[in-house]
Design an enzyme around this catalytic site. Structure first.
Site, PDB file in Angstrom:
ATOM      1  N   CYS A 134      -5.076   1.688  -1.236  1.00 23.88           N
ATOM      2  CA  CYS A 134      -4.254   2.901  -1.044  1.00 23.88           C
ATOM      3  C   CYS A 134      -3.060   2.933  -1.991  1.00 23.88           C
ATOM      4  O   CYS A 134      -2.774   3.957  -2.615  1.00 23.88           O
ATOM      5  CB  CYS A 134      -3.792   2.998   0.398  1.00 23.88           C
ATOM      6  N   HIS A 247       2.936   5.960   2.159  1.00 30.20           N
ATOM      7  CA  HIS A 247       3.564   4.975   1.274  1.00 30.20           C
ATOM      8  C   HIS A 247       4.510   5.674   0.295  1.00 30.20           C
ATOM      9  O   HIS A 247       4.280   6.832  -0.085  1.00 30.20           O
ATOM     10  CB  HIS A 247       2.495   4.262   0.428  1.00 30.20           C
TER      11      HIS A 247
END
Ligand code: 2RA
Length: 339
Positions: A134, A247
């Site tokens: 990711c 994130h």
């Protein structure tokens, strides 16, 4: 005809997001099989108005399956990915099991779609495609358009990674700890063995002999494979922060060729999968909350790197939803390319 698909790890955070994204994007399917461990087998779920029973994942699960979306950890992918491929399925694997394997495409559709040229679903010939980590996906959706114009010589990434990267249980524990700390209680520490709420710490991935953790070396190695460039210098520091599902990453780029800030802005403005949030006047830049549950990666803080030769360095800051673009959406965008 529309493919028969299987979702492996359907009860996990990414598995559930697979279903959301399949539905949001009207992904065409003839049938869908919901697969999970024996522990979850028998659970009922409703998807697109139809009731399904979660089936236990076995070697028989892939009869007639054209596309299998995996997100159940590396050991499950290692055990069942090749089984599905042998049955003629195209496996899109979200685990790290095969990402660096020779001959396995590691793909971000906006970045290196050519890596899966010629792979089509439903022709009975199986293949395995790896979904990058990711933090790599979120970084490269923004860094690659600039790399294509001015060739990145060196990239330094600092990540601020959400709880979702450690799974649904970590998200639940972050919420629980936050309540406990606010109530003056000692925090429940089952997932990370240390307090997470109102704290941050070096990413929980194992530390390697070179002092980097696995998460950081994924960024280094996956970037070189996806850019097909073993000369690019990459370093990373990955930190776990008390944020739920998106994130954030600070990215410093050094270029071989000159690239001024205005040209960089123009490139990013026109890049797929990106939205620019870069309002200096109101100090408004990407935040995890603003990108959560959204498809696009947000980029801001676009500025010349004052420590480098003029027009040869740039700093940017990005945020992206870890479960969506960081995992489920990217995998389904790959599956869409197979249709
Ligand atoms: C993390 N990249 O955020 C991992 C999830 N695969 O911990």
């Amino acid at each position: 005809t529309a493919p028969s698909i299987a979702v492996v790890g359907v009860t996990g955070a990414v598995g559930q997001e697979f279903l959301s994204v399949l539905s949001d994007r009207d992904f065409p399917y003839r049938s869908i099989k919901m697969l999970a461990s024996q522990r979850s087998a028998g659970k009922k779920l409703t998807f697109e108005g139809r009731d399904y029973t979660v089936e236990e994942l076995t070697v028989e699960s892939f009869e007639g399956i054209d596309i299998a979306l995996f997100s159940a950890g590396g050991s499950i992918s290692k055990q069942f990915g090749p089984v599905a491929v042998d049955k003629g399925a195209i496996v899109v694997d979200n685990s790290s099991a095969f990402r660096m394997s020779e001959g396995v495409p590691l793909v971000i559709p906006e970045v290196n779609p050519e890596a899966i040229e010629g792979i089509k679903a439903g022709i009975g010939k199986g293949a395995l495609i790896a979904n990058p980590n990711c933090s790599t996906i979120i970084c490269l959706v923004a860094a690659t358009p600039l790399h294509r114009h001015a060739k990145v010589k060196r990239m330094v990434v600092s990540t601020y990674q959400a709880a979702s990267g450690a799974g649904a249980a970590a998200m639940e524990e972050l919420e629980l700890q936050t309540r406990e700390v606010l109530e003056g209680k000692s925090p429940t520490c089952n997932i990370f063995k240390q307090q997470y709420a109102f704290n941050l710490f070096s990413h929980n991935a194992p530390i390697l002999s070179n002092g980097y953790n696995e998460e950081e070396m994924k960024m280094v190695k996956e970037t070189r494979k996806i850019w097909n460039d073993d000369t690019v210098k990459v370093t990373a520091t990955c930190i776990r922060v008390p944020v739920m599902r998106a994130h954030a990453e600070s990215i410093n780029l050094q270029f071989e060729k000159p690239l001024d800030e205005d040209s960089a802005r123009e490139i990013l403005k026109n890049a797929p999968g990106l939205v620019i949030i870069d309002d200096r006047a109101s100090n408004h830049f990407p935040t995890p909350l603003e990108v959560s549950n959204k498809d696009d990666v947000a980029v801001g803080r676009i500025r010349q790197d004052v420590s480098q030769d003029r027009n040869h360095g740039l700093d940017i800051f990005v945020c992206g939803d870890q479960i969506r673009k960081g995992a489920a959406l990217n995998a389904i965008q790959i599956a869409e390319m197979l249709l």
